[in-house]
Structures are given as structure tokens and as C-alpha cells.
Design a protein around this motif. Sequence first.
Motif, PDB file in Angstrom:
ATOM      1  N   ASN A 226      -9.585   8.287  -4.363  1.00  0.00           N
ATOM      2  CA  ASN A 226      -9.305   7.115  -3.533  1.00  0.00           C
ATOM      3  C   ASN A 226      -7.925   6.551  -3.854  1.00  0.00           C
ATOM      4  OD1 ASN A 226     -11.714   7.089  -2.110  1.00  0.00           O
ATOM      5  ND2 ASN A 226     -12.766   5.863  -3.668  1.00  0.00           N
ATOM      6  N   TYR A 227      -7.170   6.215  -2.823  1.00  0.00           N
ATOM      7  CA  TYR A 227      -5.848   5.634  -2.998  1.00  0.00           C
ATOM      8  C   TYR A 227      -5.434   4.995  -1.684  1.00  0.00           C
ATOM      9  CZ  TYR A 227      -5.055  10.275  -1.024  1.00  0.00           C
ATOM     10  OH  TYR A 227      -5.135  11.406  -0.253  1.00  0.00           O
ATOM     11  N   THR A 228      -4.442   4.119  -1.768  1.00  0.00           N
ATOM     12  CA  THR A 228      -3.954   3.439  -0.569  1.00  0.00           C
ATOM     13  C   THR A 228      -2.623   4.042  -0.131  1.00  0.00           C
ATOM     14  OG1 THR A 228      -2.682   1.779  -1.801  1.00  0.00           O
ATOM     15  CG2 THR A 228      -5.014   1.300  -1.376  1.00  0.00           C
ATOM     16  N   ARG A 229      -2.261   3.767   1.103  1.00  0.00           N
ATOM     17  CA  ARG A 229      -0.969   4.209   1.633  1.00  0.00           C
ATOM     18  C   ARG A 229       0.175   3.615   0.793  1.00  0.00           C
ATOM     19  NH1 ARG A 229       1.890   7.549   5.433  1.00  0.00           N
ATOM     20  NH2 ARG A 229       3.892   6.517   5.797  1.00  0.00           N
ATOM     21  N   GLU A 230       0.034   2.362   0.398  1.00  0.00           N
ATOM     22  CA  GLU A 230       1.061   1.691  -0.400  1.00  0.00           C
ATOM     23  C   GLU A 230       1.249   2.394  -1.748  1.00  0.00           C
ATOM     24  OE1 GLU A 230       2.126  -2.926  -1.346  1.00  0.00           O
ATOM     25  OE2 GLU A 230       0.099  -2.251  -1.823  1.00  0.00           O
ATOM     26  N   GLU A 231       0.150   2.854  -2.340  1.00  0.00           N
ATOM     27  CA  GLU A 231       0.253   3.552  -3.622  1.00  0.00           C
ATOM     28  C   GLU A 231       0.957   4.894  -3.466  1.00  0.00           C
ATOM     29  OE1 GLU A 231      -3.576   2.037  -6.211  1.00  0.00           O
ATOM     30  OE2 GLU A 231      -3.928   3.488  -4.608  1.00  0.00           O
ATOM     31  N   HIS A 355       0.588  -7.574  -4.595  1.00  0.00           N
ATOM     32  CA  HIS A 355      -0.661  -7.123  -3.986  1.00  0.00           C
ATOM     33  C   HIS A 355      -1.750  -6.862  -5.019  1.00  0.00           C
ATOM     34  CE1 HIS A 355       1.752  -5.540  -0.266  1.00  0.00           C
ATOM     35  NE2 HIS A 355       1.617  -6.851  -0.275  1.00  0.00           N
ATOM     36  N   LYS A 356      -1.353  -6.494  -6.229  1.00  0.00           N
ATOM     37  CA  LYS A 356      -2.333  -6.174  -7.268  1.00  0.00           C
ATOM     38  C   LYS A 356      -2.583  -7.338  -8.219  1.00  0.00           C
ATOM     39  CE  LYS A 356      -1.867  -1.133  -7.329  1.00  0.00           C
ATOM     40  NZ  LYS A 356      -3.303  -0.853  -7.152  1.00  0.00           N
TER      41      LYS A 356
END
Length: 459
Positions: A226-231, A355-356
Motif C-alpha cells: 500500500n502506498y499513495t501517489r504522493e509517496e 500531510h503526515k
Amino acid sequence: MVIRSNSIIEERLDELAKVVQSNSYISPELYNRYNVKRGLRNQNGTGVLVGITRVGSVIGYDQTDGAKIPVEGNLYYRGVDMSDIVSGFQSDGRMGFEEVVYLLLFGELPTREQLADFNELLDACRELPHSYKEDVILKIPSQNIMNKLQRTILTLYSYDENPDDTSVRNVLAQSINLIAKTPLIAAYAYQAKRHYFDNQSLVLHTPKVGVGTAENMLHLIRTDSNYTREEVEMLDLLMVVHAEHGGGNNSSFATHVVSSSGTDTYSAMATAIGALKGPKHGGANLMVASMFEEIKKNVSNWENEADLSDYLAKILDKKAFDGKGLIYGMGHAVYTLSDPRTVLLKKKAQELSRHKGLDREYNLIADVERISSKLIQEKTNKDYAPSANVDMYSGFVFDMLGIPRDLFTPIFAVSRIAGWSAHRLEQILDDKIMRPAYVNLSELRPYTPIDERVIPSGE
């Protein structure tokens, strides 16, 4: 058979180490006496010219009448400003690492069609030989992923039908294969380390097709994938800024040296990885991360500038952290007023930290950068304040991405193989072995028969 105790071995090694130190130490003063450039650096801090390259250019100062003039830093990939490259692909909403790899290898920015074809080629190469994971990676795990990466790449030599062919076509094929396969090797080596040394479940994902290197890295190292586009964008930027740094950095220079001998690609890349592994080169980001851990332990209120400044002064005075008097992440051998890689990472790191919910950690790093710059300038009496280098923020970015510290430097290597490959191709086309000279200080003396030798007094 007599088995010596460990204490006897240790005692003897202590004695022998003193002999080595006595007979092998070269005083820095002798370099000045014989006009030898220690560390291949001139006395004014500039680098000694040892070659010619078209791959990368690091601009950190000007020279006027032999004087070093500080300037804002620039990094060029094949003559194109790296910052402009980043701005270009980010404004298009694209990832940029593969575009940079293409530029470094071929010397030209790809068209959309060329880039798509190149991405398909990398996808086709993202596969390890049959049973390679089991026989090479899993059966002999390592606690150090850089060590494992080095050994595993050397093993690929045995799977290559023509490993010693140094023609441009063959070396290019080997380079593309390594650029595609090294992310898999690093990720699987990490998963093996987690399983065999950390008692975690063994999870090995198959690489995804059509998503690029940065996304595949996050997919391969995260058990839940799992990961985000931002990451992905953050890791892609990190890989872009680490892809190349001129021919003079230690690992790229090592690539030139060994490639000039005519050795194979796998040996050349293993050599470069060995150079990058050192804490004075690619391993510096780990030192920065460790330093910030110590700061957090010893400075109760990070926001108190006086307390933070006092502790940083102790580090510079060799009274805190590792006792070497260095604030890691500050200063660079070439850059003076700014490191362009740091400028890009700092901006992106600030966005991601918001964001984090890690604004406090980001502000600590920014404060350390600002305060230590002044402290170092005061201590060294330089006419300019040293800037932060890329390691100041790269470790923080890795931490925010949840990337384990075991993989900090290996991901650096995964990125830099692009630059190393370009330098290797350049060197084999030069076809001239590097063979510099050394000043020999040993006095000529006659051979002494063994029964006439005596131990010098005091030993």
C-alpha cells in the motif's frame, strides 16, 4: 593441534596493528612537501582534474585568479539543469526517474514515444533468472543490504552468456539489465534480512508492469503493497536527485578506474557499490539520521533555539554525538552556497511533512540547518556560511516514506547505477587504463637474512 584462545588472537592483533600504524602512516605535511594532492583535492578545496566527461556536471563555485568564489549550486545531467528536468516532469504530472536514466545513458531527452519504448524495455528486464531468488538471495542472507547487493550483482556474472564482452552494445545491455533488476535485488535482500535476522514473515512480491521504478520499490518493500501517489512522487524525486553527480564523486570515479582496466560490468558496479557504502559517501544519510536521534534525546525542547544551538556547539567541539566534530548533512566538497538537490528535497519534504503531521520534525531539521551554518562559519572563519547537503533531508524523507534504514543507502545505489553505467560506457570508449603515480618514501636498504634480523627496541 593447538587452538589459541581469543584473548591471545586479540593481543597479537593489537601488537601487529601498532606495527602497521608505525610503518604505514603518511603525515599530511608530506603531501605539501612533495606537492601531492591529498584526496585529489587542491589546497583551495577545488578538485584535481583527472578526466573528461559529458555525463554530469556539478557547479558549486567559480574561480578567479586561482581563488575559489562561492556561488549558488547547479547540477546538470548531460548539460540540462536537473532542476529544470524536475520542474518539467512534475508540471506534467509524470514520474521522472526513467526519463533521467534515458538522458544519462543516451545523452538526449526522450520523446514520449522513446520514453514509452524505454519503459517497456525496463519492464521486460525486471525479471531475475530462474531460481535466482532462492539460490542467491534467500540462501545466503546478509544483515547489511549494501553488502548483499554487491555480492548478488557479482553473482549475475555467472548467469550472463557473454559477461566479459566490453563492446558498447553488450555493456549497454548489461547496464539496462542492472538498472531494471537492482531494485528487485535490493528489495528481496531486505525481505530476506527481515525474515532470517529479524524473525519477520517472508513476503516477496512480483514486480508490477507499467508503473516505473519508484512505485515498484514501494510495492516490493511493503508487505501490504500500500502506498499513495504522493509517496511515489517523493521517492521518484529522491531517485532523480541521486541518479548522477559528476565523474568526480568517489563511486563514479571508482567506476572509471576499474572500467579502464577492461574488467566486466558486474565487477565495475560492485566496486561502485563498495565505494558508495562508506559513511563518507552514500552512507552519510545514516549518520545524519543517527545524529538527529541524539539531538532529540539530549535537547528536551527542540523549539528552544538557545538549547539547540548549545548542543550543536558541543557536537562541533567533539563533546557530543560521535566525537568527530562534524554536523552531518552540512557542507559539501563542491557546493558552497547551496546544494540544488537539497533545495528540491527540502521543498517536497515540507509538503509531505504537513500531510503526515510531522511539521515539528521538519522544523527541527530546518533549524539545525540554519543554526549550524552560522556556527560552522564562525568556527572555521570561512567567508561564506556552508549550506546543507542532500543528506540533511534525504534521511527524513526516507523516514516519512516508512522506508527502513537498512534500505537508505541501497536505494541510493539503485538510483546511482544509472550514472555509473553512463560513466562506464564513456570510459570503455576512452580505452585508456588509469595509472597515476605515487611518491615513494621508502629508503633503499639491503636484504637481511632471517637469522640476523632483530626486533627494533621499544617493540
